[in-house]
Write an enzyme that holds these catalytic residues in place. Sequence first.
Site, PDB file in Angstrom:
ATOM      1  N   SER A 279       0.693  -5.996  -5.124  1.00 35.56           N
ATOM      2  CA  SER A 279       1.026  -4.959  -4.143  1.00 35.56           C
ATOM      3  C   SER A 279      -0.169  -4.114  -3.717  1.00 35.56           C
ATOM      4  O   SER A 279      -0.096  -3.423  -2.715  1.00 35.56           O
ATOM      5  CB  SER A 279       2.124  -4.043  -4.682  1.00 35.56           C
ATOM      6  OG  SER A 279       1.633  -3.238  -5.728  1.00 35.56           O
TER       7      SER A 279
ATOM      8  N   LYS B 109       0.228   2.834  -7.170  1.00 39.59           N
ATOM      9  CA  LYS B 109       0.195   2.782  -5.702  1.00 39.59           C
ATOM     10  C   LYS B 109      -0.783   3.839  -5.200  1.00 39.59           C
ATOM     11  O   LYS B 109      -1.248   4.686  -5.951  1.00 39.59           O
ATOM     12  CB  LYS B 109       1.581   3.077  -5.102  1.00 39.59           C
ATOM     13  CG  LYS B 109       2.716   2.216  -5.594  1.00 39.59           C
ATOM     14  CD  LYS B 109       2.745   0.877  -4.947  1.00 39.59           C
ATOM     15  CE  LYS B 109       3.963   0.081  -5.440  1.00 39.59           C
ATOM     16  NZ  LYS B 109       3.792  -1.333  -5.286  1.00 39.59           N
TER      17      LYS B 109
END
Length: 172
Positions: free
Chosen positions: A39, A80
């Site tokens: 990701s 993230k």
Amino acid sequence: MNAWKKILKEWILPLGAEVLVIVFLLKVVFMLVLVPSGSMLPTIQKNSILFCTYIHDISRVERGQILVFESDELGKTLIKRLVGLPGETVAIREDGTVTVDGQVLDESYVVYPQMGEEMEFEIPQGHYLFLGDNRAGSEDARYWDEPFIPAEKIKARARFTLWPFQNFGRLQ
């Protein structure tokens, strides 16, 4: 009996002190994190091991930092990029461009943008918005039922890639 005192003094006490220092460092100063997905490509490769420092003052986090946080919704620790701060409005345009309070965000780290649906997030006070760098392959705030992460769930800042060795170095 002198032999036991010598062993205690020269081996057991120093080893015990070293273990205590290591435990302290791992609980208060830094953590190692395994990144199980792609990701954050190309910034962080799948199965990378990151050196992270704990965040003790949430007011010092900045947009663009790569942070480690707990997701209650997913029951996981995630890594993230911080995109939105408390009180901001973050919009994602159809072409993948991200704006914060109407200003286009410079995201040179996004190589795989996600085109398509427009979205807008009004971030509540005390909460933050996170997106993966690999927008085309990241299940991030855009897809969560609760897209905002409370400040107390933010744990650490990713600083260096330790593994794989070819990617060793500071994270941007």
